[in-house]
Design an enzyme around this catalytic site. Structure first.
Site, PDB file in Angstrom:
ATOM      1  N   GLY A  89      -4.267  -4.231  -4.177  1.00 50.02           N
ATOM      2  CA  GLY A  89      -5.313  -3.382  -4.440  1.00 50.02           C
ATOM      3  C   GLY A  89      -4.682  -1.817  -4.709  1.00 50.02           C
ATOM      4  N   HIS A  90      -4.748  -1.406  -6.232  1.00 53.13           N
ATOM      5  CA  HIS A  90      -3.823  -0.273  -6.725  1.00 53.13           C
ATOM      6  C   HIS A  90      -5.007   0.794  -6.900  1.00 53.13           C
ATOM      7  CE1 HIS A  90      -0.097  -3.048  -7.321  1.00 53.13           C
ATOM      8  NE2 HIS A  90      -0.406  -2.960  -5.927  1.00 53.13           N
ATOM      9  N   GLN A  92       2.181  -5.775  -3.344  1.00 53.38           N
ATOM     10  CA  GLN A  92       2.575  -5.913  -2.054  1.00 53.38           C
ATOM     11  C   GLN A  92       4.008  -5.075  -1.744  1.00 53.38           C
ATOM     12  OE1 GLN A  92       1.730  -9.332  -3.683  1.00 53.38           O
ATOM     13  NE2 GLN A  92      -0.195  -8.437  -2.948  1.00 53.38           N
ATOM     14  N   LYS A  94       2.169   2.575  -4.935  1.00 53.23           N
ATOM     15  CA  LYS A  94       2.827   2.099  -6.168  1.00 53.23           C
ATOM     16  C   LYS A  94       1.962   2.454  -7.455  1.00 53.23           C
ATOM     17  CE  LYS A  94       2.958  -2.162  -4.277  1.00 53.23           C
ATOM     18  NZ  LYS A  94       2.336  -1.956  -3.098  1.00 53.23           N
ATOM     19  N   ASP A 100       0.839  -1.222   0.028  1.00 54.43           N
ATOM     20  CA  ASP A 100       0.016   0.083   0.190  1.00 54.43           C
ATOM     21  C   ASP A 100       0.987   1.180   0.058  1.00 54.43           C
ATOM     22  OD1 ASP A 100      -2.298  -1.476   0.214  1.00 54.43           O
ATOM     23  OD2 ASP A 100      -2.278  -1.643   2.181  1.00 54.43           O
TER      24      ASP A 100
HETATM   25  P1  IMO Z   1      -0.889  -4.081  -2.490  1.00 51.21           P
HETATM   26  O1  IMO Z   1      -0.516  -4.502  -3.829  1.00 51.21           O
HETATM   27  C1  IMO Z   1      -0.946  -4.556   1.976  1.00 51.21           C
HETATM   28  C2  IMO Z   1      -1.164  -8.592   3.294  1.00 51.21           C
HETATM   29  C3  IMO Z   1      -2.355  -9.158   4.062  1.00 51.21           C
HETATM   30  C4  IMO Z   1      -1.774 -10.007   5.086  1.00 51.21           C
HETATM   31  C5  IMO Z   1      -0.627 -10.796   4.478  1.00 51.21           C
HETATM   32  C6  IMO Z   1      -0.842 -12.217   3.736  1.00 51.21           C
HETATM   33  O2  IMO Z   1      -2.011  -3.363  -2.468  1.00 51.21           O
HETATM   34  O3  IMO Z   1       0.371  -3.191  -2.002  1.00 51.21           O
HETATM   35  P2  IMO Z   1      -2.374 -12.788   1.592  1.00 51.21           P
HETATM   36  O4  IMO Z   1      -3.887 -12.389   1.227  1.00 51.21           O
HETATM   37  O5  IMO Z   1      -1.428 -12.332   0.601  1.00 51.21           O
HETATM   38  O6  IMO Z   1      -1.923 -14.071   1.770  1.00 51.21           O
HETATM   39  O7  IMO Z   1      -2.078 -12.027   3.002  1.00 51.21           O
HETATM   40  O8  IMO Z   1      -0.152  -9.818   3.495  1.00 51.21           O
HETATM   41  N1  IMO Z   1      -1.031  -8.062   1.902  1.00 51.21           N
HETATM   42  C7  IMO Z   1      -1.080  -6.793   1.702  1.00 51.21           C
HETATM   43  N2  IMO Z   1      -1.118  -5.709   2.496  1.00 51.21           N
HETATM   44  N3  IMO Z   1      -0.908  -4.486   0.510  1.00 51.21           N
HETATM   45  C8  IMO Z   1      -1.128  -5.323  -0.355  1.00 51.21           C
HETATM   46  O9  IMO Z   1      -1.009  -5.238  -1.748  1.00 51.21           O
HETATM   47  C9  IMO Z   1      -1.194  -6.634   0.308  1.00 51.21           C
HETATM   48  N4  IMO Z   1      -1.323  -8.101  -0.221  1.00 51.21           N
HETATM   49  C10 IMO Z   1      -1.440  -8.716   0.795  1.00 51.21           C
HETATM   50  O10 IMO Z   1      -3.038  -7.990   4.532  1.00 51.21           O
HETATM   51  O11 IMO Z   1      -1.172  -9.273   6.202  1.00 51.21           O
HETATM   52 MG    MG Z   2      -3.182  -1.884  -1.692  1.00 49.75          MG
END
Ligand code: IMO
Ligand code: MG
Length: 427
Positions: free
Chosen positions: A40-41, A227, A16, A13
């Protein structure tokens, strides 16, 4: 070589999507190479907000080809819904502009069911996943015997045969930990997924070969990370991580293209820190300041709507992310959110069991015990959203950004002071 990559250095988050959107016009191909619809972008422009999860942010530009490469795990239903939503907002996406890897892995409903059962079994110590079945799909990929790939999905006889082999075992495994579980039926899943397969088939191709040819013909690639480094399965805060290599390490394995083609790797950080889900967070602010940051920064998950945990900038954690990934420059995002605070803190080291360190610990209990050692800086009160040049930023805001840069050890190339494309400082 003018390919670029965009990597989040924290727990995801980092905004990006905005950087990818800004850089897309200087590239020919945008490549998403890991994760799934756990990402989530959000991209904002021309008064509209676009929420992307599986599609690369490049999809919003009709000058580039968007590639969903080998390392991505695809929930076909979520993908088709997202594509329909973007097509409604922006017009139909031609088949030539979107390519999905035939090597990517497919998320099925039993992945979600199994994940829910596992998370429930951890009781108070849940990983706090997005419940999208991402981790279970990667688990099956690594385990090999229960995996179904895109090249299987689009071949009806292969799909049927794989489901017949896999589903009884999945049903038995889930029933063993969840007595309320209602078993899945091969025919139902086969029918549902055959419809998805028909819709996806036109986009499915060997993206690795496509990318190799693109590189050979001098095309500029933009690798869109999902992520962040601290959620990396190998290098992150295990076990509170995602199930793929979400640091820069994942570019090569997830796309099949050597990171040697990349001339600039941009490490993206928020001007503070957030985290969703479980796991230690040394600089977390469980107080009014944390609530203030959450409110001003609208820190709620794009995918799950969960409130994000907020805290001060952690230069130990982000510096570690930067080194793992091998970044060249920094983009510092959401600096505007910190306007109005009297003073700001940046964590420059941890104290763990009485010892000062700037290394990021492996053992999760050490991270949980880490006491942040802070550097305190004066805040600024001005609204900075209209600033377009570094020279026009309040001195304290510039000093804050420069301190982040000095502690992490990389120059700052981009400063973001609002969600819009124009709310960006490059000079
Ligand atoms: P973006 O691309 C923030 C976190 C989840 C959880 C851990 C494992 O938007 O930056 P998962 O469902 O992947 O097995 O969950 O990773 N998580 C994220 N946190 N931004 C994300 O993506 C995330 N994708 C997974 O909250 O702690
Ligand atoms: Mg996100």
């Amino acid at each position: 070589m003018s390919s670029t990559s965009v990597i989040g250095l924290q727990w995801g988050d980092e905004a990006k999507g905005k950087i990818v959107d800004l850089l897309t016009p200087q590239h020919d191909v945008v490549v998403r190479y890991l994760g799934g619809n756990n990402a989530g972008h959000t991209v904002k422009f021309d008064g509209a907000t676009y929420k992307l999860s599986l599609l690369p942010a490049g999809i919003l530009h009709d000058t580039v080809v968007s590639v969903i490469a080998t390392g991505v795990v695809i929930n076909p239903k979520a993908f088709i819904e997202e594509l329909a939503r973007i097509s409604d907002q922006r017009g139909e996406v031609p088949v030539e502009r979107l390519k999905i890897s035939d090597r990517s892995h497919i998320v099925f409903p039993y992945h979600m069911a199994q994940e829910a059962a596992f998370e429930k079994a951890r009781k108070g110590d849940a990983i706090g996943t997005t419940m999208r079945g991402i981790g279970l799909c990667y688990r099956d990929k690594a385990g090999r015997t229960h995996a179904i790939r895109m090249c299987d999905l689009v071949r009806p006889n292969v799909l049927k045969q794989r489901l017949e082999e896999i589903l009884p075992q999945k049903n038995a495994a889930i029933a063993a930990i969840d007595p309320d579980f209602v078993p899945f039926k091969v025919d139902e899943i086969y029918e549902e997924y055959s419809v998805y397969a028909d819709q996806l088939r036109p986009y499915v191709t060997d993206t690795t070969a496509f990318l190799h040819k693109a590189v050979a013909s001098g095309k500029r690639l933009l690798f869109e990370g999902a992520q962040g480094c601290l959620l990396d399965i190998d290098h992150g805060t295990f076990p509170y991580v995602t199930s793929s290599n979400s640091s820069g390490c994942g570019i090569h394995s997830g796309s099949g293209v050597s990171e040697r083609v990349i001339s600039k790797m941009i490490g993206v950080v928020k001007a503070y820190t957030t985290r969703v889900g479980g796991g230690p967070f040394p600089t977390e602010l469980d107080n009014e300041i944390g609530q203030h940051i959450r409110k001003v920064g609208n820190e709620y998950g794009t995918v799950t709507g969960r409130p994000r945990r907020c805290g001060w900038f952690d230069a130990v954690a982000a510096g570690y992310g930067a080194r793992i990934s091998g970044i060249d420059v920094l983009a510092v995002m959401l600096v505007d959110v910190l306007s109005d605070l009297d003073e700001l803190k940046i964590c420059e080291a941890y104290e763990i069991n009485g010892e000062r360190t700037t290394d990021f610990p492996a053992f999760i209990d050490d991270l949980a015990a880490a006491k942040p050692i802070y550097r305190t800086l004066p805040g600024w009160k001005e609204n900075i959203c209209g600033v377009r040049k570094k020279a026009d930023l309040p001195a304290n805001a510039m000093k804050y950004v420069e301190t982040i840069s000095a502690l992490i050890g990389y120059p700052v190339e981009i400063i973001s002071i609002g969600p819009g494309r124009e709310e960006t400082i490059l000079d």
